[in-house]
Design a protein around this motif. Sequence first.
Motif, short mmCIF file in Angstrom:
data_model
loop_
_atom_site.label_atom_id
_atom_site.label_comp_id
_atom_site.label_asym_id
_atom_site.label_seq_id
_atom_site.Cartn_x
_atom_site.Cartn_y
_atom_site.Cartn_z
N GLN A 3 0.85 -1.19 0.00
CA GLN A 3 0.00 0.00 0.00
C GLN A 3 0.88 1.24 0.00
O GLN A 3 1.90 1.29 0.69
N VAL A 4 0.46 2.21 -0.77
CA VAL A 4 1.16 3.50 -0.87
C VAL A 4 0.15 4.59 -0.56
O VAL A 4 -0.87 4.71 -1.25
N VAL A 5 0.42 5.37 0.46
CA VAL A 5 -0.54 6.37 0.91
C VAL A 5 0.13 7.73 1.04
O VAL A 5 1.09 7.89 1.80
N GLU A 6 -0.38 8.70 0.28
CA GLU A 6 0.13 10.06 0.36
C GLU A 6 -0.71 10.87 1.34
O GLU A 6 -1.88 10.59 1.55
N SER A 7 -0.09 11.91 1.88
CA SER A 7 -0.81 12.85 2.73
C SER A 7 -0.06 14.19 2.70
O SER A 7 1.08 14.26 2.25
N GLY A 8 -0.73 15.22 3.20
CA GLY A 8 -0.09 16.51 3.35
C GLY A 8 -0.48 17.56 2.35
O GLY A 8 -0.03 18.71 2.44
N GLY A 9 -1.32 17.22 1.39
CA GLY A 9 -1.74 18.22 0.42
C GLY A 9 -2.68 19.24 1.03
O GLY A 9 -3.12 19.10 2.18
N GLY A 10 -2.98 20.28 0.26
CA GLY A 10 -3.90 21.30 0.75
C GLY A 10 -3.79 22.57 -0.06
O GLY A 10 -3.21 22.59 -1.14
N LEU A 11 -4.37 23.61 0.50
CA LEU A 11 -4.37 24.93 -0.12
C LEU A 11 -3.32 25.81 0.54
O LEU A 11 -3.26 25.88 1.78
N VAL A 12 -2.50 26.45 -0.27
CA VAL A 12 -1.44 27.30 0.27
C VAL A 12 -1.31 28.53 -0.62
O VAL A 12 -1.58 28.47 -1.82
N ARG A 13 -0.90 29.63 -0.02
CA ARG A 13 -0.71 30.86 -0.79
C ARG A 13 0.61 30.82 -1.55
O ARG A 13 1.56 30.14 -1.13
N PRO A 14 0.69 31.55 -2.64
CA PRO A 14 1.98 31.63 -3.37
C PRO A 14 3.10 32.06 -2.43
O PRO A 14 2.92 32.97 -1.60
N GLY A 15 4.24 31.41 -2.56
CA GLY A 15 5.37 31.68 -1.68
C GLY A 15 5.40 30.81 -0.44
O GLY A 15 6.40 30.82 0.29
N GLY A 16 4.32 30.10 -0.19
CA GLY A 16 4.24 29.26 1.00
C GLY A 16 4.89 27.90 0.81
O GLY A 16 5.49 27.62 -0.23
#
Length: 120
Positions: A3-16
Amino acid sequence: QVQVVESGGGLVRPGGSLRLSCEVSGGIFTDYYMSWYRQNTGNQREFVARISSVGNSNVAEIVKGRFTISRDSAKTTSYLQMDRLEPEDTAVYYCKHSGVTRDTKWTDYWGQGTQVTVSS
């Protein structure tokens, strides 16, 4: 079963910044690579970064100097540190684990992807 599970994505402002994680379980590999790819609407999936079982790494020219790939000491999780993010980095980010065991040939295992959106 691997199993391969990604996490940590989201919405971020430019430069973040964001840090993505990819955890691999269910296999005992004699050699492997852990890679990150991304794909946004209308485009092909493109290579972002890769790290080998012995720790050698490389990143795509388009993100060099901003993205860094690493892994934990147990070698079951890779991380993609993304700094100075730009709107053009918006995409679904996929983790790919390429590995070989005593019983199998080299096989690719993909995660389900995690969305990264860079927007003000």
